[in-house]
Design an enzyme around this catalytic site. Structure first.
Site, mmCIF file in Angstrom:
data_model
loop_
_atom_site.group_PDB
_atom_site.id
_atom_site.type_symbol
_atom_site.label_atom_id
_atom_site.label_comp_id
_atom_site.label_asym_id
_atom_site.label_seq_id
_atom_site.Cartn_x
_atom_site.Cartn_y
_atom_site.Cartn_z
ATOM 1 N N ALA A 121 0.803 -1.222 0.000
ATOM 2 C CA ALA A 121 0.000 0.000 0.000
ATOM 3 C C ALA A 121 0.838 1.276 0.000
ATOM 4 O O ALA A 121 0.447 2.282 0.587
ATOM 5 C CB ALA A 121 -0.933 -0.024 1.207
ATOM 6 N N ASN A 179 3.199 -3.510 7.559
ATOM 7 C CA ASN A 179 3.973 -4.336 6.624
ATOM 8 C C ASN A 179 4.750 -3.486 5.626
ATOM 9 O O ASN A 179 5.833 -3.855 5.186
ATOM 10 C CB ASN A 179 3.022 -5.263 5.850
ATOM 11 C CG ASN A 179 2.578 -6.439 6.694
ATOM 12 O OD1 ASN A 179 3.346 -7.356 6.934
ATOM 13 N ND2 ASN A 179 1.348 -6.401 7.166
ATOM 14 N N HIS A 207 0.489 6.934 4.059
ATOM 15 C CA HIS A 207 1.914 6.615 4.228
ATOM 16 C C HIS A 207 2.752 7.676 3.520
ATOM 17 O O HIS A 207 2.614 7.870 2.314
ATOM 18 C CB HIS A 207 2.240 5.249 3.611
ATOM 19 C CG HIS A 207 1.463 4.115 4.205
ATOM 20 N ND1 HIS A 207 1.598 3.729 5.525
ATOM 21 C CD2 HIS A 207 0.558 3.271 3.665
ATOM 22 C CE1 HIS A 207 0.798 2.688 5.758
ATOM 23 N NE2 HIS A 207 0.155 2.404 4.652
HETATM 24 N N1 NAD Z 1 2.262 -6.039 2.363
HETATM 25 C C1 NAD Z 1 1.335 -5.128 2.608
HETATM 26 O O1 NAD Z 1 1.440 -3.965 2.200
HETATM 27 C C2 NAD Z 1 0.118 -5.509 3.396
HETATM 28 C C3 NAD Z 1 -0.960 -4.628 3.434
HETATM 29 C C4 NAD Z 1 -2.102 -5.038 4.121
HETATM 30 C C5 NAD Z 1 -2.138 -6.232 4.807
HETATM 31 N N2 NAD Z 1 -1.040 -7.037 4.803
HETATM 32 C C6 NAD Z 1 -1.014 -8.298 5.534
HETATM 33 O O2 NAD Z 1 -1.631 -9.302 4.741
HETATM 34 C C7 NAD Z 1 -2.223 -10.282 5.626
HETATM 35 C C8 NAD Z 1 -3.689 -10.503 5.216
HETATM 36 O O3 NAD Z 1 -4.414 -9.297 5.316
HETATM 37 P P1 NAD Z 1 -6.009 -9.307 5.297
HETATM 38 O O4 NAD Z 1 -6.473 -7.910 5.474
HETATM 39 O O5 NAD Z 1 -6.506 -10.114 4.164
HETATM 40 O O6 NAD Z 1 -6.288 -10.097 6.675
HETATM 41 P P2 NAD Z 1 -7.674 -10.688 7.227
HETATM 42 O O7 NAD Z 1 -7.541 -10.642 8.707
HETATM 43 O O8 NAD Z 1 -8.826 -10.020 6.587
HETATM 44 O O9 NAD Z 1 -7.626 -12.212 6.733
HETATM 45 C C9 NAD Z 1 -6.637 -13.110 7.140
HETATM 46 C C10 NAD Z 1 -7.168 -14.515 7.008
HETATM 47 O O10 NAD Z 1 -6.075 -15.413 7.197
HETATM 48 C C11 NAD Z 1 -6.490 -16.478 8.051
HETATM 49 N N3 NAD Z 1 -5.297 -17.005 8.731
HETATM 50 C C12 NAD Z 1 -4.584 -16.446 9.724
HETATM 51 N N4 NAD Z 1 -3.540 -17.226 10.058
HETATM 52 C C13 NAD Z 1 -3.593 -18.324 9.240
HETATM 53 C C14 NAD Z 1 -2.790 -19.480 9.090
HETATM 54 N N5 NAD Z 1 -1.732 -19.697 9.877
HETATM 55 N N6 NAD Z 1 -3.121 -20.381 8.147
HETATM 56 C C15 NAD Z 1 -4.210 -20.186 7.355
HETATM 57 N N7 NAD Z 1 -5.019 -19.098 7.457
HETATM 58 C C16 NAD Z 1 -4.709 -18.175 8.390
HETATM 59 C C17 NAD Z 1 -7.522 -15.869 8.984
HETATM 60 O O11 NAD Z 1 -8.402 -16.857 9.499
HETATM 61 C C18 NAD Z 1 -8.233 -14.871 8.049
HETATM 62 O O12 NAD Z 1 -9.343 -15.467 7.402
HETATM 63 C C19 NAD Z 1 -2.077 -9.726 7.058
HETATM 64 O O13 NAD Z 1 -0.953 -10.323 7.682
HETATM 65 C C20 NAD Z 1 -1.810 -8.257 6.822
HETATM 66 O O14 NAD Z 1 -1.065 -7.669 7.875
HETATM 67 C C21 NAD Z 1 0.074 -6.700 4.081
#
Ligand code: NAD
Length: 256
Positions: A121, A179, A207
């Protein structure tokens, strides 16, 4: 390309919607989540299937997109790479643990697999990589989010600095929020200076990046609309994953 999804929350939802709108040049191999109902919900929408275990996810996929949690990265990515399967990692914060990053890098090399980290993002990771060809002298990131996006009390009346320090510390204190600081640090080779501000007067997650180096100076501001399913996650993060998925099969590849 058959792509398996690990983590069926807000990012996975956006990807499924893109597929339904015919904007994504991939097929979903299978969906895996600790909460099987979430996996089932998405699989049904795109006529795909649920993986009942990590093994099943790996068996069905040519590439696995992790959009689950830092914990999932630590417990599952080594096994995925050992099978020679490429991965896209969204929970990039886990890679600021240098020992873990080296471990998965070595496993990937030994098994001919690739690890992709989307821009996420923020703006301009390709520029940061180009800047690193010279010398980067400083990298800072100021992130402003509405209190609710940071999991804080919505009654906060005025802006409040809730973190000042290095990215490597920020990703541990705010594993679901920052992240982008990890991606920025990995791309620049510098543990970024991070300030996180809870700001009740804004709606978007913002950001602001400042970088100085032999190339000159870079300043970017990205004002992000939150995902409708998860206020911590910016929509642009999912867009960035989708764009990377498409890029992997594009003939003309734009950007470094
Ligand atoms: N790189 C980036 O810029 C960026 C930006 C936003 C979010 N993220 C990260 O991406 C990830 C997903 O974000 P989101 O908004 O979709 O999250 P979310 O909370 O909406 O969904 C995450 C899903 O993953 C599942 N989950 C958690 N641990 C698990 C495991 N060990 N095995 C299988 N499933 C599992 C949960 O049950 C949930 O359904 C988060 O870690 C978030 O911090 C990264």
């Amino acid at each position: 390309m058959k792509v398996g999804i690990m983590g069926c929350g807000s990012i996975a939802n956006t990807l499924v919607n893109f597929k339904l709108e015919d904007k994504l040049n991939i097929d979903f191999a299978s969906f895996y989540d600790l909460d099987k109902d979430s996996a089932e919900e998405l699989a049904i929408k795109v006529d795909s299937k649920v993986a009942n275990s990590l093994d099943e996810l790996i068996e069905s996929s040519e590439l696995i997109l992790e959009c689950a949690s830092q914990g999932a990265v630590r417990t599952s990515i080594p096994q995925i790479l050992e099978s020679g399967t490429n991965v896209i990692i969204m929970s990039v914060g886990a890679l600021l643990d240098t020992d873990f990053k080296t471990q998965i890098e070595n496993i990937a090399k030994d098994n001919g697999a690739k690890i992709y980290l989307p821009t996420g993002a923020i703006t301009g990771i390709d520029t940061v990589k180009a800047a690193k060809m010279g010398e980067i002298k400083s990298v800072s990131l100021t992130t402003r989010k509405p209190p609710v996006s940071l999991g804080l009390d919505s009654n906060i009346k005025s802006e409040k600095i809730i973190f000042e320090g290095k990215a490597s510390d920020a990703v541990n204190k705010f594993p679901k929020n920052i992240n982008v600081s990890s991606t920025l640090s990995l791309a620049s080779g510098i543990d970024a200076d991070v300030t996180i501000i809870a700001d009740p007067n804004i709606q978007n997650n913002t950001h602001e990046i400042h970088i100085k180096g032999t190339f000159g100076e870079l300043v970017t501001i990205t004002s992000n609309v939150s995902s409708p399913d998860n206020p911590k996650t910016s929509l642009l993060a999912a867009y960035s994953a989708a764009s990377l998925l498409n890029k992997l099969s594009e003939t003309i590849q734009i950007g470094s």
